[in-house]
Enzyme design. Structure first.
Site, PDB file in Angstrom:
ATOM      1  N   HIS A   1     -33.194 -32.662  18.026  1.00  0.00           N
ATOM      2  CA  HIS A   1     -34.009 -32.541  16.809  1.00  0.00           C
ATOM      3  C   HIS A   1     -34.397 -33.922  16.288  1.00  0.00           C
ATOM      4  O   HIS A   1     -35.527 -34.144  15.858  1.00  0.00           O
ATOM      5  CB  HIS A   1     -33.223 -31.841  15.699  1.00  0.00           C
ATOM      6  CG  HIS A   1     -32.860 -30.419  15.983  1.00  0.00           C
ATOM      7  ND1 HIS A   1     -31.568 -30.003  16.177  1.00  0.00           N
ATOM      8  CD2 HIS A   1     -33.631 -29.315  16.091  1.00  0.00           C
ATOM      9  CE1 HIS A   1     -31.548 -28.705  16.378  1.00  0.00           C
ATOM     10  NE2 HIS A   1     -32.778 -28.252  16.351  1.00  0.00           N
TER      11      HIS A   1
ATOM     12  N   SER B   1     -28.129 -26.300  19.690  1.00  0.00           N
ATOM     13  CA  SER B   1     -27.158 -26.001  18.620  1.00  0.00           C
ATOM     14  C   SER B   1     -26.093 -25.044  19.137  1.00  0.00           C
ATOM     15  O   SER B   1     -24.958 -25.051  18.675  1.00  0.00           O
ATOM     16  CB  SER B   1     -27.882 -25.387  17.423  1.00  0.00           C
ATOM     17  OG  SER B   1     -28.916 -26.258  17.020  1.00  0.00           O
TER      18      SER B   1
END
Ligand code: PAF
Length: 272
Positions: free
Chosen positions: A36, A182
């Site tokens: 990210h 994640s």
């Protein structure tokens, strides 16, 4: 700057626009990792102002257990996002009572991930359309890790004349090749060890395919199962843009894999 309401987001963006600033958006579901942050860095390099959206979108989870287990770490995420605006809406802010619309990208949404996660891409396309409308950004940044998602977003932006440019950014990987995700946080030590096999198996298959052995991709599932994966949803050679299955390399192609180890479903892809 933390924004939770659409009115505040729009007021902020309107002020930036009056200054003549260009606006970039990085849509995320939080639990931020280096992947990210590489998108945020690309956005900061290309745009005057950057908004990172953090919203765990219930509409794109076909499995309630996956939604419940999705990692959330708002305080840590905010601490990692210095110098950008963070839009963190509640579910009601995004889906107020009476919400009734869906964005469906035919064909592209039905294969691969779409075949295994019914409704997932409709939920994704709908929320991404809304985030584009809410932020009114000029440019949006997406990771290539979710390759099918990226192709669907590009198709949708072209089909609906959405006034935004889409930038795809390379997948960030751990030292052993595992794509950052994640969901990796949920891997125990032995599953984490097995997980690196996805990238190794795809890389070996890509080399074999380039040498003319198209069937190499069909052998990926047995490699993954031998490494400890319980199931493999797909391992396919597909056209990089349409995601249709391909038998030759006359157009850019991609190997895409989805497989589950220790109850954690991982996806990855590479160019051939
Ligand atoms: O890739 C993701 O994290 C999500 O699918 C996205 C683009 C933020 C939409 O919820």
């Amino acid at each position: 700057m933390i924004l939770r309401r659409v009115v505040d987001l729009r007021r902020t963006v309107a002020a930036w626009r009056r200054e003549g600033a260009t606006v970039g958006v990085v849509p995320t579901m939080g639990a931020l990792h280096e992947g990210h942050l590489s998108l945020v860095a690309a956005a900061r390099a290309q745009c005057d102002r950057v908004i990172v959206t953090i919203f765990v979108n219930p509409a794109q989870f076909n499995n309630p257990e996956d939604l419940a287990k999705y990692p959330r770490d708002e305080a840590r995420d905010i601490a990692l996002l210095d110098g950008v605006a963070v839009f963190l809406p509640e579910v009601d802010e995004v889906y107020p009572p009476g919400f009734s619309s869906t964005v469906h990208v035919k064909g592209l949404s039905d294969r691969l991930e779409g075949a295994h996660r019914p409704g997932h891409f409709d939920g994704m396309a709908t929320v991404v359309t809304k985030l584009f409308g809410m932020t009114q950004a000029d440019v949006a940044f997406f990771g290539e890790k979710d390759w099918q998602q990226l192709q669907i977003v590009r198709r949708m932006v072209a089909d609906l004349n959405l006034p935004i440019r889409i930038v795809g950014c390379p997948t960030s990987r751990e030292a052993d090749g595992l794509a950052m995700s994640s969901r990796n946080r949920r891997l125990n030590a032995s599953a984490r060890d097995a997980a690196q096999t996805i990238h190794r198996a795809m890389t070996q298959a890509a080399t074999a395919v380039r040498a003319g052995d198209m069937a190499a991709v069909d052998r990926i599932p047995e490699t993954l199962k031998a490494a400890g994966f319980r199931s493999v949803d797909y391992a396919e050679l597909a056209d990089a843009e349409t995601l249709a299955p391909v038998q030759d390399l006359s157009r850019p192609a991609r190997i895409l894999v989805a497989a589950t180890v220790d109850g954690v479903r991982l996806i990855d892809n590479i160019a051939v």
